[in-house]
Motif scaffolding. Structure first.
Motif, PDB file in Angstrom:
ATOM      1  N   SER A 136       6.915  13.370  -9.758  1.00 58.83           N
ATOM      2  CA  SER A 136       7.969  14.366  -9.977  1.00 58.83           C
ATOM      3  C   SER A 136       8.877  14.499  -8.768  1.00 58.83           C
ATOM      4  N   ARG A 137       8.379  14.115  -7.591  1.00 61.04           N
ATOM      5  CA  ARG A 137       9.191  14.161  -6.381  1.00 61.04           C
ATOM      6  C   ARG A 137       9.975  12.870  -6.167  1.00 61.04           C
ATOM      7  N   GLY A 138       9.892  11.976  -7.120  1.00 60.60           N
ATOM      8  CA  GLY A 138      10.693  10.766  -7.052  1.00 60.60           C
ATOM      9  C   GLY A 138      10.030   9.575  -6.398  1.00 60.60           C
ATOM     10  N   VAL A 139       8.716   9.659  -6.147  1.00 60.53           N
ATOM     11  CA  VAL A 139       8.022   8.505  -5.568  1.00 60.53           C
ATOM     12  C   VAL A 139       7.933   7.419  -6.629  1.00 60.53           C
ATOM     13  N   PRO A 140       8.453   6.227  -6.367  1.00 58.89           N
ATOM     14  CA  PRO A 140       8.454   5.165  -7.383  1.00 58.89           C
ATOM     15  C   PRO A 140       7.043   4.738  -7.776  1.00 58.89           C
ATOM     16  N   GLY A 141       6.924   4.255  -8.997  1.00 57.23           N
ATOM     17  CA  GLY A 141       5.639   3.802  -9.494  1.00 57.23           C
ATOM     18  C   GLY A 141       5.033   2.705  -8.646  1.00 57.23           C
ATOM     19  N   GLU A 142       5.870   1.810  -8.094  1.00 57.87           N
ATOM     20  CA  GLU A 142       5.313   0.723  -7.289  1.00 57.87           C
ATOM     21  C   GLU A 142       4.703   1.244  -5.989  1.00 57.87           C
ATOM     22  N   GLN A 143       5.254   2.344  -5.443  1.00 54.06           N
ATOM     23  CA  GLN A 143       4.650   2.926  -4.250  1.00 54.06           C
ATOM     24  C   GLN A 143       3.313   3.594  -4.579  1.00 54.06           C
ATOM     25  N   LEU A 144       3.249   4.289  -5.694  1.00 52.81           N
ATOM     26  CA  LEU A 144       1.971   4.859  -6.121  1.00 52.81           C
ATOM     27  C   LEU A 144       0.929   3.763  -6.334  1.00 52.81           C
ATOM     28  N   ASP A 145       1.345   2.673  -6.958  1.00 50.94           N
ATOM     29  CA  ASP A 145       0.436   1.555  -7.190  1.00 50.94           C
ATOM     30  C   ASP A 145      -0.055   0.979  -5.866  1.00 50.94           C
ATOM     31  N   THR A 146       0.837   0.892  -4.881  1.00 46.84           N
ATOM     32  CA  THR A 146       0.452   0.383  -3.565  1.00 46.84           C
ATOM     33  C   THR A 146      -0.610   1.261  -2.930  1.00 46.84           C
ATOM     34  N   MET A 147      -0.421   2.578  -3.010  1.00 46.01           N
ATOM     35  CA  MET A 147      -1.340   3.504  -2.344  1.00 46.01           C
ATOM     36  C   MET A 147      -2.662   3.670  -3.076  1.00 46.01           C
ATOM     37  N   LEU A 148      -2.634   3.501  -4.393  1.00 45.63           N
ATOM     38  CA  LEU A 148      -3.825   3.761  -5.198  1.00 45.63           C
ATOM     39  C   LEU A 148      -4.582   2.499  -5.608  1.00 45.63           C
ATOM     40  N   VAL A 149      -3.886   1.353  -5.630  1.00 44.36           N
ATOM     41  CA  VAL A 149      -4.511   0.139  -6.163  1.00 44.36           C
ATOM     42  C   VAL A 149      -4.447  -1.014  -5.166  1.00 44.36           C
ATOM     43  N   THR A 150      -3.257  -1.479  -4.839  1.00 45.35           N
ATOM     44  CA  THR A 150      -3.174  -2.704  -4.039  1.00 45.35           C
ATOM     45  C   THR A 150      -3.601  -2.478  -2.593  1.00 45.35           C
ATOM     46  N   GLY A 151      -3.343  -1.280  -2.040  1.00 48.94           N
ATOM     47  CA  GLY A 151      -3.804  -0.992  -0.684  1.00 48.94           C
ATOM     48  C   GLY A 151      -5.317  -0.983  -0.593  1.00 48.94           C
ATOM     49  N   PRO A 152      -6.006  -0.198  -1.428  1.00 51.23           N
ATOM     50  CA  PRO A 152      -7.466  -0.262  -1.415  1.00 51.23           C
ATOM     51  C   PRO A 152      -8.015  -1.658  -1.710  1.00 51.23           C
ATOM     52  N   ARG A 153      -7.370  -2.368  -2.638  1.00 48.58           N
ATOM     53  CA  ARG A 153      -7.828  -3.732  -2.958  1.00 48.58           C
ATOM     54  C   ARG A 153      -7.742  -4.622  -1.724  1.00 48.58           C
ATOM     55  N   ARG A 154      -6.685  -4.500  -0.964  1.00 48.26           N
ATOM     56  CA  ARG A 154      -6.525  -5.312   0.258  1.00 48.26           C
ATOM     57  C   ARG A 154      -7.643  -5.009   1.242  1.00 48.26           C
ATOM     58  N   LEU A 155      -7.985  -3.740   1.391  1.00 44.70           N
ATOM     59  CA  LEU A 155      -9.020  -3.365   2.362  1.00 44.70           C
ATOM     60  C   LEU A 155     -10.409  -3.784   1.902  1.00 44.70           C
ATOM     61  N   LEU A 156     -10.632  -3.857   0.604  1.00 42.97           N
ATOM     62  CA  LEU A 156     -11.944  -4.243   0.085  1.00 42.97           C
ATOM     63  C   LEU A 156     -12.109  -5.746  -0.049  1.00 42.97           C
ATOM     64  N   ASP A 157     -11.007  -6.477   0.020  1.00 42.56           N
ATOM     65  CA  ASP A 157     -11.037  -7.928  -0.135  1.00 42.56           C
ATOM     66  C   ASP A 157     -11.434  -8.562   1.186  1.00 42.56           C
ATOM     67  N   ARG A 158     -12.501  -9.315   1.181  1.00 46.27           N
ATOM     68  CA  ARG A 158     -12.941  -9.993   2.398  1.00 46.27           C
ATOM     69  C   ARG A 158     -12.409 -11.407   2.474  1.00 46.27           C
TER      70      ARG A 158
END
Length: 233
Positions: free
Chosen positions: A211-233
Motif C-alpha cells: 500500500s506504500r508503493g513498494v513494488p512486488g519485485e522488491q517484496l519478492d527480493t526481501m521475502l524469497v530471493t534474499g533468503p534463498r541466496r543466504l540458504l544456498d551453499r
C-alpha cells in the motif's frame, strides 16, 4: 532460534550460541577448535540429537563489547561456515556500533560480508550505520511483531516506526540487502496468547508495504530471493 543447550525436539534449521552470559557450562568449556567442529557438524551432518542439518549458523550474539567467549564463537562459526559456504546470522548489541568489526573478524576466518546477516537491525535504526553495513555487503534483517518493554526503560520500536525507516532504505535502493522476519520468541507473542503470531509478516506487514508503493519485485527480493541466496551453499 535454537541456541546451543536447548532440549531435543526444540530445534529449527539454525544452530548457534548467543550472548556469552547465556552459554551453558559444557559449551563454555569447549576450545575454539571444538566449537568449529560442533558448528561444522551441525551444518553438514545433523544438529545434535535432531536428525537433520542446520541451514545456517545463528543467531550469534555480541555484547556492547565483544567478550572473549563471543569472539571465540564468532571465529569458530566463521571458519565452520566458510568450509561449506553457509551463512552466519549475528545480532549486534543496539548500544554499540560493532558491525564493521564483526565483518572484519568473520572475513579473516573466511566468511565474506555477503554471507553475513545482521539480525533485528530494527532495534537500532541508525540509518548511516546500517547503510555502511549494507554497503559493505552484509544483509540486514528487519523483524516485525514485537513491541515490548524491557529493563532500564528500553522499548522496541513499533511496527509503524520500523516501516517508516525500512521504506526510506528501500527508496535508497537497498532492497537486495534486506530480508524480512517475524519476531516471535516468547509465548505471549503467539496468537493464542494475544500476540501477533507467525502470520503477522505476510498477513499485515507485506500488504502495508504494498500500500506504500513498494513494488512486488522488491517484496519478492526481501521475502524469497534474499533468503534463498543466504540458504544456498
Amino acid at each position: 532460534m535454537p541456541a546451543v543447550g536447548q532440549q531435543p525436539g526444540q530445534a529449527l534449521p539454525e544452530y548457534g550460541a548467543y550472548l556469552a552470559r547465556s552459554h551453558p557450562k559444557w559449551f563454555a568449556e569447549l576450545d575454539e577448535e571444538a566449537l568449529e567442529e560442533l558448528f561444522h557438524g551441525a551444518l553438514t551432518k545433523e544438529i545434535p540429537g535432531e536428525g537433520f542439518r542446520a541451514a545456517l549458523l545463528g543467531i550469534l550474539g555480541t555484547s556492547a563489547e565483544i567478550l572473549p567467549a563471543e569472539g571465540r564463537v564468532l571465529r569458530a562459526a566463521g571458519r565452520a561456515a566458510a568450509r561449506c559456504g553457509a551463512a552466519v546470522g549475528v545480532r549486534l548489541d543496539p548500544a554499540a556500533r560493532l558491525g564493521t568489526d564483526v565483518l572484519r573478524l568473520l572475513e579473516r576466518e573466511g566468511t565474506p560480508a555477503e554471507r553475513v546477516v545482521f539480525c533485528n537491525v530494527d532495534e537500532f535504526m541508525d540509518m548511516p550505520y546500517l547503510a555502511e553495513l549494507a554497503d559493505a555487503g552484509a544483509t540486514l534483517e528487519w523483524c516485525f511483531g514485537n513491541e515490548a518493554y524491557y529493563r532500564d526503560g528500553y522499548k522496541d520500536a513499533t511496527d509503524a516506526e520500523r516501516l517508516d525507516v525500512l521504506c526510506q532504505f528501500l527508496a535508497d535502493g537497498y532492497a537486495d540487502r534486506i530480508v524480512l522476519g517475524c519476531s516471535v520468541w516468547t509465548k505471549s507473542q503467539l496468537r493464542r496468547y494475544g500476540g501477533m503470531g507467525y502470520g503477522h509478516l505476510l498477513s499485515r506487514i507485506a500488504p502495508v508495504l504494498r500500500s506504500r508503493g513498494v513494488p512486488g519485485e522488491q517484496l519478492d527480493t526481501m521475502l524469497v530471493t534474499g533468503p534463498r541466496r543466504l540458504l544456498d551453499r
